[in-house]
Each structure stands twice: as C-alpha cells, then as structure tokens.
Design a protein around this motif. Structure first.
Motif, PDB file in Angstrom:
ATOM      1  N   GLY A 164      -9.223  -2.898   0.112  1.00 10.88           N
ATOM      2  CA  GLY A 164      -8.931  -2.093   1.290  1.00 10.88           C
ATOM      3  C   GLY A 164      -7.767  -1.138   1.068  1.00 10.88           C
ATOM      4  N   ASN A 165      -6.656  -1.639   0.506  1.00  9.56           N
ATOM      5  CA  ASN A 165      -5.496  -0.781   0.257  1.00  9.56           C
ATOM      6  C   ASN A 165      -5.825   0.338  -0.724  1.00  9.56           C
ATOM      7  N   PHE A 166      -6.584  -0.011  -1.773  1.00  8.10           N
ATOM      8  CA  PHE A 166      -6.928   0.999  -2.760  1.00  8.10           C
ATOM      9  C   PHE A 166      -7.842   2.072  -2.165  1.00  8.10           C
ATOM     10  N   LEU A 167      -8.809   1.652  -1.324  1.00  2.54           N
ATOM     11  CA  LEU A 167      -9.729   2.608  -0.714  1.00  2.54           C
ATOM     12  C   LEU A 167      -9.007   3.559   0.232  1.00  2.54           C
ATOM     13  N   ILE A 168      -8.057   3.035   0.986  1.00  2.00           N
ATOM     14  CA  ILE A 168      -7.296   3.898   1.890  1.00  2.00           C
ATOM     15  C   ILE A 168      -6.511   4.930   1.087  1.00  2.00           C
ATOM     16  N   GLY A 169      -5.870   4.481   0.000  1.00  2.00           N
ATOM     17  CA  GLY A 169      -5.128   5.408  -0.843  1.00  2.00           C
ATOM     18  C   GLY A 169      -6.032   6.436  -1.501  1.00  2.00           C
ATOM     19  N   ALA A 170      -7.195   5.983  -1.997  1.00  2.00           N
ATOM     20  CA  ALA A 170      -8.122   6.903  -2.662  1.00  2.00           C
ATOM     21  C   ALA A 170      -8.704   7.912  -1.678  1.00  2.00           C
ATOM     22  N   ALA A 171      -9.068   7.439  -0.477  1.00  2.31           N
ATOM     23  CA  ALA A 171      -9.614   8.341   0.537  1.00  2.31           C
ATOM     24  C   ALA A 171      -8.572   9.364   0.978  1.00  2.31           C
ATOM     25  N   THR A 172      -7.331   8.928   1.094  1.00  2.00           N
ATOM     26  CA  THR A 172      -6.254   9.844   1.460  1.00  2.00           C
ATOM     27  C   THR A 172      -6.054  10.908   0.387  1.00  2.00           C
ATOM     28  N   ASP A 173      -6.079  10.484  -0.862  1.00  2.87           N
ATOM     29  CA  ASP A 173      -5.884  11.412  -1.978  1.00  2.87           C
ATOM     30  C   ASP A 173      -7.028  12.412  -2.078  1.00  2.87           C
ATOM     31  N   ALA A 174      -8.253  11.952  -1.822  1.00  3.38           N
ATOM     32  CA  ALA A 174      -9.426  12.814  -2.004  1.00  3.38           C
ATOM     33  C   ALA A 174      -9.761  13.638  -0.768  1.00  3.38           C
ATOM     34  N   LEU A 175      -9.584  13.042   0.422  1.00  9.09           N
ATOM     35  CA  LEU A 175     -10.074  13.682   1.644  1.00  9.09           C
ATOM     36  C   LEU A 175      -8.984  14.025   2.655  1.00  9.09           C
TER      37      LEU A 175
END
Length: 404
Positions: free
Chosen positions: A359-370
């Motif tokens: 969950g933490n990684f997905l939030i960070g990745a989504a923030t970085d990408a989108l």
C-alpha cells in the motif's frame, strides 16, 4: 486469565488494574507520538537526503517491513519472555532509537535506524493489543476504542508538537527534525515505571491448552476476510500521517504550519470518534460498525479530493470514520477467538503488514507517476475497500449465524 493470585486483596487487585491501565493508556499515547511525528518531518528528510517521491514511498514501505518482521515473532516473544518483559524491552529500545535516527548522517544509516525503530514499534503494537485483549473482558468494544482514544489524542498533538520543536533554538541553531526525533522518542520510556510495578495478566491453563494455531487460521476464510478488511483500513488510517502534509504543501501551496494543522484536525476528529463512537460498537455490532464508519471515511476522502482545496476539511473529517475500525477489529478477534486471541492478533497484524508494504509503495508510485491527487485518492479508495470487505464478512457470519 487472572490479574493476581486468589489471596490478593481487593485493594491490590484495584491498584494492579490501574497500573495496567496506565501501561495501556500511556503506551498508546507514546505509540501515537511515534507514529505521527513523521508527517511534518518527511518533507525536511526528503530535502536533506534529496529523495524522489518513489524513494520516499520505498522508505515508508521499508518501515512497514520492519513492522512486519516484528509482528512475525512478537507472539513467540511474548510467550517466551512474558508480556511484561516484552513491554519493557519495547519501550526502552524505542526510546534509544530516537538517538539512532537523530545521529544518522547518510541515507542508508538513516533507513537502518528507521527500520530498527519500526521493529520495536511493531512489537509494541502486538504487546499492547495482547494486553488489552487479556485485560478487557467486558465491554470489549468500548474499552478497546477507549484505549485507542489515547493513540488518537497524542496523534492530534504530535504533528504540531513536531513542527514547533523543529523550530526550537538550541545553541543558536534550530533543533531540526533530527533533534525533534531524539527528544520526542524519549517519551517512550515513560510507561516503563507502571510496567515494572504491575503484575501482568497471563493465560489460564485452559486457554493455553486450547490455544489456536496459525495453521488453523490459514484455513479460516473469516480470518482472511478480516485480514483484507483491516489491511485496507490500516492503509487508510496510517497513510494520512505520511502523506497529508506533503499533499497539502505541494498540491495547494500550503505552508508547513497550516498543513500540519490540518493533519492535527484529522487526528482530532479521529480521537473524538473513538471516545464517542466506541460505546456504539458494542450495541450496534462490530461488523456493522466497521462497514458504516469505513464507508463514511472513504466518502469524505474521495469528496475532499474531487472538490479540491475548498474540500480540504473533508480530508480531516475522514478521521472520524476510520478511527473505530482498528480497535473494533481487535474487539471482534477477542470475541471470535476467545481461546486464541493472542494468535489471532499476531496472525492478523503480521499478514496486514505485508499488504501495508504494498500500500505505501503504491501510494508513492502513484504520486510520482500521476500526481498528488491521484496518490492521495488511493487512501480514500482503501477506506471504501475496507467497507466492502466488511459487507462480505457480514454475509459470511450471517450464514453461520455468528454475527458479532
């Protein structure tokens, strides 16, 4: 489960009970501080170590890994060395970890110190949950929520306290995030005094003999449904502490004080909800309460994102809905598995730790990408996922005739 030997006087029993309440309540106070002091500090850490958004998400995921590691052996530690010794070691090493974090100069030593801190943070989570389950055998939903009220209380003040302390002048220089971590984590030593004086509750011989194993939980679909439900709920709760300040600063241009104030508002709603709504969970039912409250939290978060800056207050109001979820699940486990509560809590918290990393990684990745809006939206969707899992759980329990 007994708190004292049968020859103990009523006065001794009462004194011991209050000492144990002090361990639980003060323990959750310092747990709230340790979990939520990072919000205002993260942008400063990111700047000092020149981290990208995905690296920040990876750091938080790494912390979740330390938490998961601790949870995987916490139950065995409690059984081997006893609940009191486990609590004492946890409080002591959490206090020491503040110095390790504050003195780390490079990113790798810093990440290692954070990992060490979250290992003991995870052990504290299990130890307090086990102690609460053994101690609160009546009005379980209310007492679990009351205990976690103290977590919310300190969480409300932690962001503002951290922001204020970072600006303190010491020797002509600002204390900064390093000094703030060192000073605030010293409070973790406070519950050691009542823990030393109290006699901790133990499993009765009948409970130990009938103890449920991890293998039996892995074959129980209800246990897995609870894991999924709580994984969504914990992501929706804990991710706010790590991402709300960053979201408000970088999406709306808020300064740190204003953004930290909104995080404190979130935890104010969070805290009041556990105090006010806790008694309702015993009356309304644990699973129904989870569905209602998590759904409300998800709706507030998603609406706040859609409305933009004018809807920022809804992001704080979401705290009122997500607050009762975790303690109500702990109460559910205590009632569903009365002869295996320790194992149920350890299994559940350990398993959700795995999903917490994702969950933490997905939030960070989504923030970085989108962008920050997309990343923060995942928090609201997690709350809605918690409510949906609660609906599935209710249907299964209804078919069994064992709705709690």
């Amino acid at each position: 489960m007994v708190l004292q030997q049968s020859q103990s006087s009523p006065e001794q029993l009462t004194r011991n009970y209050y000492l144990l309440l002090a361990v639980v309540f003060v323990g959750y106070l310092i747990f709230g501080i340790s979990e939520n002091m990072k919000g205002p500090a993260l942008p400063r850490m990111q700047e000092d170590f020149r981290l990208e958004e995905w690296q920040l998400g990876l750091l938080l995921a790494f912390n979740s890994l330390g938490f998961l590691l601790a949870c995987s052996f916490a139950g065995r530690v409690v059984q081997t060395i006893g609940l009191r010794t486990a609590c004492l070691l946890t409080f002591g090493f959490m206090a020491a970890s503040g110095w390790l974090i504050g003195s780390a100069q490079g990113f790798v030593p810093f990440a290692g110190a954070f990992f060490f801190f979250y290992v003991w943070n995870g052990l504290l989570e299990i130890a307090l949950a086990v102690l609460s389950a053994r101690l609160f055998t009546k009005n379980t939903g209310f007492m679990m929520n009351l205990s976690h009220f103290f977590y919310g209380l300190s969480s409300t003040g932690a962001p503002l306290a951290a922001t204020g302390m970072m600006a303190w002048s010491v020797g002509g220089e600002a204390l900064g995030w390093r000094g703030m971590y060192t000073v605030l984590l010293l409070t973790c030593a406070l519950p050691m005094l009542p823990a030393l004086l109290a006699k901790f509750p133990k499993e009765s011989a009948a409970q130990a003999e009938a103890r449920v194993t991890w293998r039996s939980f892995m074959r129980d679909k209800v246990a897995w449904c609870v894991v999924v439900l709580l994984a969504f709920g914990v992501t929706a709760e804990l991710a706010v502490g790590g991402w709300l300040v960053n979201f408000l600063e970088k999406s709306y241009g808020w300064d740190t004080v204003r953004a930290s104030g909104m995080l404190s508002a979130f935890f104010f709603c969070f805290t009041i909800a556990r105090l006010v709504l806790g008694p309702l969970t015993d009356r309304f039912g644990f699973v129904k309460s989870i569905v209602l409250f998590a759904g409300f939290s998800g709706a507030c978060t998603c609406a706040g994102i859609l409305l933009g800056e004018p809807g920022a207050a809804l992001l704080a109001l979401a705290g009122a809905g997500i607050a009762p979820v975790y303690p109500t699940v702990m109460a559910f486990l205590a009632k569903r598995y009365p002869h295996g509560t320790d194992a149920a809590i350890t299994f559940t918290v350990t398993t959700i730790g795995i999903l917490g990393i994702v969950g933490n990684f997905l939030i960070g990745a989504a923030t970085d990408a989108l962008g920050y809006r997309a990343g923060y939206s995942l928090i609201g969707l997690s709350a809605l996922g918690c409510a949906a899992a609660g609906v599935v759980l209710y249907r299964w329990l209804h078919k069994e005739g064992r709705v709690i």
